[in-house]
Design an enzyme around this catalytic site. Structure first.
Site, PDB file in Angstrom:
ATOM      1  N   THR A 243       0.798  -1.232   0.000  1.00 47.75           N
ATOM      2  CA  THR A 243       0.000   0.000   0.000  1.00 47.75           C
ATOM      3  C   THR A 243       0.830   1.281   0.000  1.00 47.75           C
ATOM      4  OG1 THR A 243      -1.817  -1.107   1.086  1.00 47.75           O
ATOM      5  CG2 THR A 243      -1.714   1.279   1.349  1.00 47.75           C
TER       6      THR A 243
ATOM      7  N   ASN B  99       5.472  -0.995   3.662  1.00 47.05           N
ATOM      8  CA  ASN B  99       4.588  -0.391   4.664  1.00 47.05           C
ATOM      9  C   ASN B  99       5.388  -0.146   5.941  1.00 47.05           C
ATOM     10  OD1 ASN B  99       2.303  -0.356   3.061  1.00 47.05           O
ATOM     11  ND2 ASN B  99       1.569  -2.345   3.783  1.00 47.05           N
TER      12      ASN B  99
ATOM     13  N   LYS C  69      -7.041   5.053   4.909  1.00 47.17           N
ATOM     14  CA  LYS C  69      -5.826   4.704   5.660  1.00 47.17           C
ATOM     15  C   LYS C  69      -4.943   5.945   5.758  1.00 47.17           C
ATOM     16  CE  LYS C  69      -5.543  -0.038   3.858  1.00 47.17           C
ATOM     17  NZ  LYS C  69      -4.725  -1.019   3.126  1.00 47.17           N
ATOM     18  N   ASP C  70      -4.267   6.108   6.873  1.00 40.36           N
ATOM     19  CA  ASP C  70      -3.402   7.286   7.023  1.00 40.36           C
ATOM     20  C   ASP C  70      -2.279   7.287   5.993  1.00 40.36           C
ATOM     21  OD1 ASP C  70      -1.645   5.353   8.167  1.00 40.36           O
ATOM     22  OD2 ASP C  70      -2.102   5.979  10.211  1.00 40.36           O
ATOM     23  N   ARG C  71      -1.646   6.121   5.738  1.00 34.66           N
ATOM     24  CA  ARG C  71      -0.510   6.111   4.809  1.00 34.66           C
ATOM     25  C   ARG C  71      -0.927   6.491   3.395  1.00 34.66           C
ATOM     26  NH1 ARG C  71      -1.369   0.965   6.659  1.00 34.66           N
ATOM     27  NH2 ARG C  71      -1.738  -0.770   5.248  1.00 34.66           N
TER      28      ARG C  71
ATOM     29  N   ASP D 230      -9.452  -3.392  -0.299  1.00 32.98           N
ATOM     30  CA  ASP D 230      -8.272  -4.078   0.234  1.00 32.98           C
ATOM     31  C   ASP D 230      -8.624  -4.914   1.460  1.00 32.98           C
ATOM     32  OD1 ASP D 230      -5.285  -4.400   0.329  1.00 32.98           O
ATOM     33  OD2 ASP D 230      -5.598  -3.500   2.299  1.00 32.98           O
TER      34      ASP D 230
ATOM     35  N   HIS E  11      -8.309  -8.994   1.720  1.00 37.21           N
ATOM     36  CA  HIS E  11      -7.497  -9.707   2.709  1.00 37.21           C
ATOM     37  C   HIS E  11      -8.338 -10.684   3.527  1.00 37.21           C
ATOM     38  CE1 HIS E  11      -3.633  -7.820   2.230  1.00 37.21           C
ATOM     39  NE2 HIS E  11      -4.117  -6.609   2.375  1.00 37.21           N
TER      40      HIS E  11
ATOM     41  N   ASP F   3      -3.158   1.043  -5.755  1.00 37.52           N
ATOM     42  CA  ASP F   3      -1.807   1.031  -5.182  1.00 37.52           C
ATOM     43  C   ASP F   3      -1.113  -0.300  -5.444  1.00 37.52           C
ATOM     44  OD1 ASP F   3      -3.686  -0.239  -3.557  1.00 37.52           O
ATOM     45  OD2 ASP F   3      -2.650   0.299  -1.700  1.00 37.52           O
TER      46      ASP F   3
HETATM   47 ZN    ZN Z   1      -3.031  -1.418  -0.406  1.00 36.45          ZN
END
Ligand code: ZN
Length: 557
Positions: free
Chosen positions: A87, A108, A171-173, A305, A309, A350
């Site tokens: 990601t 990550n 997501k923060d990232r 995502d 998963h 991503d």
């Molecule tokens: Zn991802």
């Protein structure tokens, strides 16, 4: 600061029937062609784990936002061309135009064993100087400090101070990597133990009534309300087949009729619904796309995502998620349409994704398997410690494997040799590289389908941050030895199931083009810059401007 002439971009693909709002003082178009002015808002969307395989599979059944994008300039052979298809890396390429080798985002997480973190990881979107000795997933301090290059929004703001850059994500990232170092607004959903909400780390960020309303709804869904089962769309019926993953959990028939919990909330279409609601509210709060200075709105939708998963990519759960994603995007575009904003969209992912090996095998893929539990640096490092008479396991990390710094040079060299040999002995391993070996390879460019495995590894290698030994597994080996009640399938490999992603451009009036040639996600930023008339000068960019989208504006840089 030199003002730039917005509206001067020649955007060939966008001429027919464009209903663009005129800019304040439009420069004269060139004599040869009449072209539409540049868009007032770039909407850059990343759908987390939205593989080109998923896009191809569902393309005919989309009727909402994804149908609209499929009728723009649609590249279904886009590539996150590097090796570690995760990601943070993937999001770092999209608006920077640079491979992870240059963005500095090599995972990550990564390790810096000589730092105070020691055997604990460093998270890609944290400032570990704020928590030097502890990696704490619930309390790390979000920051873009590790991103080594600027993104589109900050380059735009540097020459056009009235332009705004807004990032909102599940997501923060994702918000950090797409928003870069100087966003005006950055909101993201963040899990905090058994709860979660949209947060911002920016100084002075205030939760507006819209943010508060969305967070109240999330709190209700996590805390008390049993979600009703979602309807099964007609074309999803054939996917409604139960299958047991290794360990016994049954997937394939889920309809998100979940008991209230944070995990159940974020691994459901509700997370994308809330992210889209927040993005729409920010368009109004910040008046995005309303004046002559163009703005950038980066949106990352994470539910695909989490669903992938948890349930794999080929069951009923993903089918429902694809339909919901299509409808959420329709809502977002409808909101922009109704406000009369002249916007251009790019949507990509991503990284791609791989289904659970249990279902792949049933479908006839006999190579699909889970990695053996001994294929990890704990087991391998313990054995090497015994062989070389070391007091402790000298290794940390998986995929990227790091040698602890306490060893003398000769012992360190022996540990690296033993580690390479140990990984190569596994039949599940495709290739093993050392840091010295990858450091000597040039960062690849050009057609991503022609990158060798070694070049893919180089595209996501950074000498300061990558491991001492880098391991690539064979295609169809899932690096989850034992699935748990949440985590069953993943991505991250150098293979095309994880690398190939759609790259879709749309603007009102765009002439539909279904393109077959391969493109790279690093091509997105220079293409958007051309559409905006944003000069990149002699700045080094790994990607190239896509003529099929931006036409002659590509040569204006
Ligand atoms: Zn991802």
């Amino acid at each position: 600061m030199k003002p730039i002439a917005f509206g001067s971009a020649l955007v060939a693909a966008f001429v027919s029937g464009c209903t663009a709002i005129p800019v304040a003082a439009p420069p004269q178009p060139s004599a040869e062609t009449q072209h539409s002015p540049s868009p007032k808002l770039i909407v850059a969307i990343a759908v987390d784990q939205f593989s080109a395989d998923l896009f191809d599979e569902y393309r005919e059944s989309f009727s909402g936002g994804l149908a609209r994008l499929a009728n723009g300039v649609a590249f279904h052979n886009g590539y996150q061309s590097h090796s570690i298809t995760e990601t943070c890396l993937g999001h770092s390429t999209i608006l920077s135009g640079m491979h992870p080798a240059h963005t500095g985002i090599v995972g990550n997480i990564w390790f810096q064993p000589s730092s105070a973190r020691g055997r604990q990881p460093i998270y890609c979107a944290e400032d570990e100087s704020k928590l030097p000795t502890t990696y704490d997933p619930a309390n790390y301090v979000v920051s873009p400090v590790h991103l080594k290059v600027p993104v589109l929004g900050e380059l735009l703001k540097a020459v056009s101070p009235a332009s705004q850059s807004v990032a909102v994500a599940g997501k923060d990232r994702a918000a950090v990597m797409m928003g870069g170092h100087t966003p005006d607004v950055r909101w993201y959903y963040r899990t905090r133990g058994t709860s979660g909400k949209f947060e911002s780390d920016l100084a002075g960020a205030v939760a507006t009534p819209a943010v508060e309303a969305i967070n109240r709804r999330i709190a209700r869904e996590i805390g008390s309300e049993q979600a009703p089962a979602m309807q099964i769309p007609a074309d999803c019926e054939r996917r409604n087949v139960p299958i047991a993953v290794d360990g016994g959990r049954v997937v394939g028939t889920g309809r998100f009729a979940h008991a209230p919990s944070e995990k159940e909330y974020h691994a459901s279409p509700a997370l994308d619904r809330d992210t889209v609601d927040l993005a729409t509210a920010l368009v109004d709060e910040r008046q995005l796309g309303r004046d002559s200075a163009p703005d950038v709105l980066a949106v990352s939708l994470s539910a695909t995502d989490y669903v992938g998963h948890r349930y794999g990519t080929e069951g009923l759960e993903m089918c429902i998620q694809m339909h919901e994603l299509d409808q959420q995007l329709a809502r977002l575009f409808g909101a922009l349409d109704s406000r009369g904003i002249d916007y251009a969209v790019v949507l990509t992912a991503d990284h791609g994704g791989t289904d659970i090996p249990e279902r792949l095998r049933l479908a006839g893929n006999i190579e699909a398997e889970r990695e053996p539990e001994t294929l990890d640096s704990k087991t391998i490092g313990d054995r090497i410690a015994e062989q070389l008479h070391l007091s402790k396991n000298p290794l940390v990390g998986d995929g990227d494997v790091y040698v602890m710094p306490v060893l003398d040079a000769a012992t360190r060299a022996r540990v690296i040799d033993a580690t390479v040999a140990a990984y190569r002995a596994f039949p599940e391993v495709a290739a093993v590289y050392t840091k010295a070996q990858l450091g000597a390879v040039a960062v690849p460019s050009g057609d991503p389908t022609r990158f060798t495995l070694e070049q893919r590894a180089r595209a996501s290698f950074d000498a300061e941050r990558s491991g001492d030994v880098i391991v690539q597994l064979k295609r169809w080996v899932t690096p989850i030895a034992h699935p748990d009640d949440y985590y069953a399938a993943t991505h991250g490999s150098p293979w095309d199931n994880d690398r190939r992603v759609p790259v879709l451009f749309w603007r009102r009036g765009i002439e539909p083009q279904s393109r077959e040639e391969p493109v790279d996600t690093v091509d997105i930023m220079p293409t958007l810059a051309a559409m905006l008339g944003l000069p990149l000068g002699d700045r080094q960019i790994d990607g190239r401007c896509l003529q099929a989208v931006a036409g002659s504006a590509c040569s204006a840089r």
